[in-house]
Write an enzyme that holds these catalytic residues in place. Sequence first.
Site, PDB file in Angstrom:
ATOM      1  N   GLU A 127      -7.122  68.537 -29.826  1.00  0.00           N
ATOM      2  CA  GLU A 127      -8.282  69.018 -30.586  1.00  0.00           C
ATOM      3  C   GLU A 127      -8.198  70.535 -30.829  1.00  0.00           C
ATOM      4  OE1 GLU A 127      -8.036  67.547 -27.616  1.00  0.00           O
ATOM      5  OE2 GLU A 127     -10.008  67.315 -26.707  1.00  0.00           O
ATOM      6  N   THR A 155      20.981  43.970  -8.527  1.00  0.00           N
ATOM      7  CA  THR A 155      21.247  44.109  -9.966  1.00  0.00           C
ATOM      8  C   THR A 155      22.334  45.149 -10.213  1.00  0.00           C
ATOM      9  OG1 THR A 155      19.050  43.390 -10.581  1.00  0.00           O
ATOM     10  CG2 THR A 155      20.158  44.810 -12.154  1.00  0.00           C
ATOM     11  N   GLU A 191      12.946  46.019 -13.781  1.00  0.00           N
ATOM     12  CA  GLU A 191      13.929  45.281 -14.589  1.00  0.00           C
ATOM     13  C   GLU A 191      14.799  44.381 -13.726  1.00  0.00           C
ATOM     14  OE1 GLU A 191      15.780  46.434 -18.118  1.00  0.00           O
ATOM     15  OE2 GLU A 191      14.713  48.334 -18.289  1.00  0.00           O
TER      16      GLU A 191
END
Length: 390
Positions: free
Chosen positions: A57, A212, A320
Amino acid sequence: MPAHSADEQLLARALELARQGIGLASPNPYVGAVIADAHGNVLGAGTYTYAAVKHAEILAIEAAGKKARGATLYINLEPHAHQGRTPPCTDALIAAGVHRVVACMPDPNPKVSGLGFEKLRAAGVHVEVGRLEEPARRLNEAFARYIRHATPLVTLKVAMTLDGKIAPAPADRARDIPSAGYSGQWITGEIARAHVHELRHENDALLVGIGTVLADNPLLTDRSGRARRRPLLRVILDSHLRLPLESRLVKSVAAQRDEDVLVFHTSGDEAKKSQLEQLGVRIERIELEKVSALARDGRPDLPAVLRRLAQLEITSVMIEGGATINSTALAANVVDKVFLYYAPKILGDPSAIPFAAGDELHAAQVQHTHLHRFGEDFAVEGYLRDPYEE
Ligand SMILES: NC(=O)c1ccc[n+]([C@@H]2O[C@H](COP(=O)([O-])OP(=O)(O)OC[C@H]3O[C@@H](n4cnc5c(N)ncnc54)[C@H](OP(=O)(O)O)[C@@H]3O)[C@@H](O)[C@H]2O)c1
């Protein structure tokens, strides 16, 4: 054009500007602002980014100059009335003579929510709140979760086959059998995988288990091509510091020196720890998993990991995988939303790796679902809880 829809168009423009702050505003909210005259002519506009410090703003007021007097401010979030990194925006709006403020929603921070509107109204500014509230709330859901609960918004992202498998059985994978519906490392196609990078871009951190890393040797980077203020933090849960020194993760952190890989462990030898640290990997010891610690063999406690990430001003984390972490995250009730990608394939192999493995899970209701299409693949986005809940 009716005044109502002109207002909505300008508010939509403010929301669009706020979205341009994705990757650049965290740990603060996304804010976009437009100042317009009574005919809807735009006099000034702004997007908040953390690095530029000035609020949206203020940028809009500066661009409008003297013309801001008697004009309307369109903004997606309540202007703040307190002294933070910058002085109160409400004071600047009042001083500039802004006559009306149209905002999508109040500040999600319970400590200040409503105060900005109160101050503006007390100064005679007309305030209207609530239009385009739904997209505005979605845009700042990570900030809301973080500021209300001192924990990041957690999205569970998984790519799977129609029969819920996230990878073929390790033996099939070693032989890379295309008939198993799995070619190379990928289950989903290129379009879906490109979208994953958009999601990575929206998140402050990614989190995977060491399983992973050992199976896929992933990089886990944001390859959306868009600018971000801080590198995506790559978080690995690795109780015994099994992370290989020659993994792509370690090599990439050593090359970039961004120190954007953070490993949480509970044990592991000192020599390995200092080798990893010398290569730029950050290592932190975390308290043990509390719930059925025996079953988890002394692994890092996921809620404690998330609290620690919030202390590092991480407002959003995308998990993930793989199967074990998915299961722990759901069992520990830390998942706020899911993004489940499906490839039109059926593996049909009972020994293939399922979506979640390990803990006994309670059935969970996914709410406010949206369906997305990515070429032949599709995804279900939905919520396990409202990020704005008290
Ligand atoms: N399709 C997809 O979306 C996708 C995504 C990722 C992975 N995958 C696949 O998933 C497979 C790997 O699955 P995974 O289950 O071995 O990997 P994972 O869930 O990423 O890692 C599990 C390991 O993380 C460690 N860990 C540390 N703290 C933990 C905690 N609090 N809770 C749970 N685990 C914790 C444990 O090893 P320690 O006890 O040694 O710490 C555990 O064995 C691979 O085949 C990979 O390709 C698929």
